[in-house]
Design an enzyme around this catalytic site. Structure first.
Site: not given
Ligand code: ADP
Length: 366
Positions: A7, A74, A163, A224, A351
């Protein structure tokens, strides 16, 4: 069967080596500060360091790199093209390059990692697992914005969602825990980490999600803003004389829990600050928490309506896994709305394991 999961972020590279047939993780690690003076120079060097660590004579998990059967990467953006994980070919690389336009911070480092693996781990099949794939089942009415249609056709402006691997994992694991086939369930998954998003998973398919064209839309996150009237953007740009980059930095890096609380983007710090003796500190930290919770509750209501039913709400990632008070609070607040049938579950995020399994399934076929 050994699968290496990679990743690559803009300045980091995470890895984990799995024996997928034995369901075990053999080694994992993280290289940080890529590109900073005095640290690892670039992603090529990072991949090379990872291979060295894995094959180290004293501490390595494997004797030689030839023992690795497949590599799973990923990749954040797969546009509309990649509805599932995919074996990486020259054509796939070109597409990931194309979608770098939509994910300029994320796709380029993934590509560097993929290209480095093609060179350093020559001959080992590589698979791309996209954050956007799981949400490709959303209907047009959920993914189109109310803009002139030509901008969708010309630039691909639409809701993509992110996600995806985490939402897919959480929904599957929830079905397993409820001992019911996923095809019979209406599940809302809440990935609450530094970035936060929710998805409405109707009979195993994502039919809506809170993140949008970019990961900026939806819930309040660490830094965010989440949902916002777009008019605020040009109003602020004019009033504060801001460039597009300036406003992007404010919305992506200075807003959210950090922006409201003025303390931190980290939930642990916010919780601590909410108990501070300094009234201004505690008031703003509590406000950040309330906004955070309010948006989650609002979207639970919305997604219950979108799916016309609800069997489970699932929480995952850093905040979702470690804050039982938060889940209890939401459960209490929504008791009358969701009814007693809906279960609230916590599923640890994994993940990497899902990426390893997808990679295994694809290389097994090929
Ligand atoms: P990322 O999205 O970067 O993978 P994580 O899933 O690790 O992030 O989530 C980070 C968030 O989880 C932070 O806000 C952090 O405060 C929160 N978190 C992690 N551990 C705990 C804990 N034990 N208690 C409360 N919050 C936690």
């Amino acid at each position: 069967m050994l699968i290496l999961v990679i990743n690559c972020g803009s300045s980091s590279a995470k890895y984990e080596l799995f024996d997928v047939t034995k369901h075990s993780s053999l080694a994992k690690g993280l290289i940080e500060r890529i590109g900073q003076p005095g640290y690892c120079e670039n992603h090529y060097e990072a991949i090379s360091l990872i291979v060295d660590a894995l094959t180290d004579k004293k501490t390595g998990a494997i004797g030689s790199k030839d023992e690795i059967d497949g590599i799973g990467h990923r990749v954040v953006h797969g546009g509309e093209e990649f509805k599932t994980s995919t074996l990486i070919t020259g054509k796939v690389i070109k597409s990931i390059e194309k979608y770098a336009e939509l994910a300029p911070l994320h796709n380029p480092p993934s590509l560097l990692g993929i290209k480095a693996c093609f060179d350093i781990l020559k001959g080992i099949p590589q698979v791309a697992v996209f954050d956007t794939s799981f949400h490709q089942t959303m209907p047009e009415k959920a993914f189109l914005y109310g803009l002139p249609y030509k901008y969708y056709e010309k630039y691909g402006i639409r809701k993509y969602g992110f996600h995806g691997t985490s939402h897919r994992w959480a929904a599957k694991a929830a079905a397993r825990e409820l001992k019911r086939p996923i095809e019979s369930l209406k599940i809302i998954t809440c990935h609450l980490g530094n970035g936060c998003s929710m998805a409405a998973v109707d009979r195993g398919e994502s039919i809506d999600t809170t993140m949008g064209f970019t990961p900026l839309e939806g819930l309040l996150m660490g830094t965010r803003s989440g949902d916002l009237d777009p008019a605020v953007v040009f109003y602020l740009m004019e009033r504060e004389n801001l460039s597009p980059q300036d406003i992007s930095d404010i919305l992506n890096k200075k807003s959210g829990l950090l922006g409201i609380s003025g303390v931190s983007n980290d939930m642990r710090d916010i919780l601590k600050a909410s108990k501070s003796r300094k009234v201004k500190t505690s008031t703003r930290a509590k406000l950040a928490l309330e906004i955070f919770i309010y948006r989650i509750e609002k979207y639970i209501g919305a997604y219950q309506a979108a799916m016309k039913g609800l069997d489970a709400v699932v929480f995952t990632a850093g905040i979702g896994e470690h804050n039982p008070w938060l889940i209890n609070r939401i459960k209490k607040d929504l008791k009358r709305v969701v009814g007693i049938r809906a279960k609230f579950l916590v599923i640890p995020a994994n993940e990497e394991l899902l990426i390893a399994r997808d990679t295994y399934e694809i290389i097994k076929k090929g």
